[in-house]
Design a protein around this motif. Structure first.
Motif, PDB file in Angstrom:
ATOM      1  N   LEU A 233      -1.124   1.974   1.023  1.00  0.00           N
ATOM      2  CA  LEU A 233      -1.542   1.205   2.198  1.00  0.00           C
ATOM      3  C   LEU A 233      -1.995   2.140   3.312  1.00  0.00           C
ATOM      4  CD1 LEU A 233      -1.753  -1.420   3.878  1.00  0.00           C
ATOM      5  CD2 LEU A 233       0.668  -1.102   4.466  1.00  0.00           C
ATOM      6  N   ALA A 234      -1.204   3.179   3.578  1.00  0.00           N
ATOM      7  CA  ALA A 234      -1.533   4.111   4.662  1.00  0.00           C
ATOM      8  C   ALA A 234      -2.855   4.823   4.406  1.00  0.00           C
ATOM      9  CB  ALA A 234      -0.410   5.126   4.833  1.00  0.00           C
ATOM     10  N   LYS A 235      -3.094   5.242   3.174  1.00  0.00           N
ATOM     11  CA  LYS A 235      -4.360   5.927   2.859  1.00  0.00           C
ATOM     12  C   LYS A 235      -5.545   4.997   3.091  1.00  0.00           C
ATOM     13  CE  LYS A 235      -5.214   9.445   1.299  1.00  0.00           C
ATOM     14  NZ  LYS A 235      -5.554  10.764   1.905  1.00  0.00           N
ATOM     15  N   SER A 236      -5.406   3.729   2.705  1.00  0.00           N
ATOM     16  CA  SER A 236      -6.507   2.795   2.867  1.00  0.00           C
ATOM     17  C   SER A 236      -6.815   2.547   4.339  1.00  0.00           C
ATOM     18  CB  SER A 236      -6.201   1.467   2.167  1.00  0.00           C
ATOM     19  OG  SER A 236      -5.122   0.791   2.798  1.00  0.00           O
ATOM     20  N   ILE A 237      -5.776   2.503   5.172  1.00  0.00           N
ATOM     21  CA  ILE A 237      -5.966   2.298   6.598  1.00  0.00           C
ATOM     22  C   ILE A 237      -6.520   3.558   7.260  1.00  0.00           C
ATOM     23  CG2 ILE A 237      -4.705   1.987   8.786  1.00  0.00           C
ATOM     24  CD1 ILE A 237      -2.920  -0.028   7.300  1.00  0.00           C
ATOM     25  N   LEU A 238      -5.993   4.712   6.907  1.00  0.00           N
ATOM     26  CA  LEU A 238      -6.437   5.950   7.536  1.00  0.00           C
ATOM     27  C   LEU A 238      -7.850   6.340   7.134  1.00  0.00           C
ATOM     28  CD1 LEU A 238      -3.524   6.077   8.539  1.00  0.00           C
ATOM     29  CD2 LEU A 238      -3.501   8.498   7.974  1.00  0.00           C
ATOM     30  N   ASN A 239      -8.288   5.883   5.980  1.00  0.00           N
ATOM     31  CA  ASN A 239      -9.667   6.171   5.564  1.00  0.00           C
ATOM     32  C   ASN A 239     -10.677   5.599   6.546  1.00  0.00           C
ATOM     33  OD1 ASN A 239      -9.041   7.698   3.319  1.00  0.00           O
ATOM     34  ND2 ASN A 239      -9.129   5.978   1.894  1.00  0.00           N
ATOM     35  N   ASP A 240     -10.263   4.550   7.261  1.00  0.00           N
ATOM     36  CA  ASP A 240     -11.151   3.958   8.278  1.00  0.00           C
ATOM     37  C   ASP A 240     -11.392   4.894   9.461  1.00  0.00           C
ATOM     38  OD1 ASP A 240     -11.290   1.677   6.758  1.00  0.00           O
ATOM     39  OD2 ASP A 240      -9.710   0.631   7.866  1.00  0.00           O
ATOM     40  N   PHE A 241     -10.498   5.887   9.598  1.00  0.00           N
ATOM     41  CA  PHE A 241     -10.614   6.822  10.726  1.00  0.00           C
ATOM     42  C   PHE A 241     -11.215   8.160  10.309  1.00  0.00           C
ATOM     43  CE2 PHE A 241      -7.315   3.840  11.884  1.00  0.00           C
ATOM     44  CZ  PHE A 241      -7.653   3.514  13.190  1.00  0.00           C
ATOM     45  N   ALA A 242     -11.701   8.212   9.080  1.00  0.00           N
ATOM     46  CA  ALA A 242     -12.332   9.441   8.595  1.00  0.00           C
ATOM     47  C   ALA A 242     -13.604   9.708   9.380  1.00  0.00           C
ATOM     48  CB  ALA A 242     -12.655   9.333   7.121  1.00  0.00           C
ATOM     49  N   PRO A 243     -13.883  10.974   9.743  1.00  0.00           N
ATOM     50  CA  PRO A 243     -15.086  11.300  10.490  1.00  0.00           C
ATOM     51  C   PRO A 243     -16.372  11.040   9.692  1.00  0.00           C
ATOM     52  CG  PRO A 243     -13.971  13.302   9.740  1.00  0.00           C
ATOM     53  CD  PRO A 243     -13.061  12.154   9.411  1.00  0.00           C
TER      54      PRO A 243
END
Length: 243
Positions: A233-243
């Motif tokens: 879940l965390a990886k999927s959410i944090l991928n949205d903040f990838a540069p």
């Protein structure tokens, strides 16, 4: 981009601090694994959170009172509502045998804040050196004396301070005792906390962040890492903040 550390492995879906939990965390692309170590009566470093085996296994009593051969007979999945497959309490040696084949980072939490374990720091660092994993390891503990000792033994291995209550300017405190990071309870963390710490050169890795709203808030504030039970879940959410 913020990193994701799997808290006791992929503990949202698998028995905590077991090899399957660690392996599944790596499969869902967790950047790191957080695990806990205790010591047996005969000095073996084993991976289990509590000082006693009662909560997570079919045994009872303190880890420190078990010989390694006896603690390995316990079922570390017996209290988990899973498929009934028996699992052993892993040794740190066993974990490193698997870890050396990966690029994953490991946050080792020393569970020595309630019970003293003689030479736990020395034994752990010696084992890490045997496997050549120094650059993939982060130490943490609520016992800050232990983190100072680790830094004295091997300053090349990163140390971080765990705390569950407020500390005044913890980034300055960490700097003063040569820690590289702080691992606060997530309820203590906000945007200002993250920005102050990170701007001071101190990495923030909050535990245990399972709320998607908190994940988004912390990631948008530039936190170094989230420690979570659900790395997928965390990886999927944090991928949205990838540069």
């Amino acid at each position: 981009m913020s990193l994701v550390f799997a808290h006791r492995g992929y503990s949202a879906k698998f028995p905590e601090n077991t090899m399957i939990s660690f392996q599944q965390a790596e499969k869902v692309c967790a950047d790191g694994i957080e695990l806990d170590i205790q010591m047996t009566k005969d000095g073996e470093l084993v991976i289990i959170h509590d000082e006693k085996v009662d909560r997570t296994t079919n045994g009872s009593g303190y880890v420190k009172d078990y010989l390694y051969k006896d603690i390995r007979t316990l079922d570390a999945a017996s209290k988990y509502n899973g498929n009934g497959q028996k699992m052993q309490i892993p040794s740190l040696h066993e974990f490193f045998e698997w870890m050396k084949q990966t690029n994953i980072i490991c946050n080792i939490e020393f569970k020595n804040n309630k019970l003293p374990y003689k030479e736990m720091e020395e034994k752990t660092i010696e084992l890490i050196r045997q496997y050549g994993l120094e650059t993939q390891i982060i130490f943490s503990s609520f016992n800050h004396y232990s983190m100072v000792l680790c830094n004295q033994i091997d300053p090349t291995i990163e140390t971080a301070l765990l705390f569950s209550d407020g500390i005044y300017r913890p980034w300055m405190y960490a700097k003063a005792i040569k820690a590289n990071g702080i691992h606060p309870n997530q309820r203590l963390v906000n945007k200002e906390f993250i920005r102050n710490s990170e701007s001071f050169g101190i990495k923030v890795r909050a535990y245990t962040v399972n709320d998607p709203k908190k994940m988004k808030l912390f990631a948008s504030s530039g936190i170094s890492a989230l420690i979570t039970d659900d790395p997928s879940l965390a990886k999927s959410i944090l991928n949205d903040f990838a540069p």
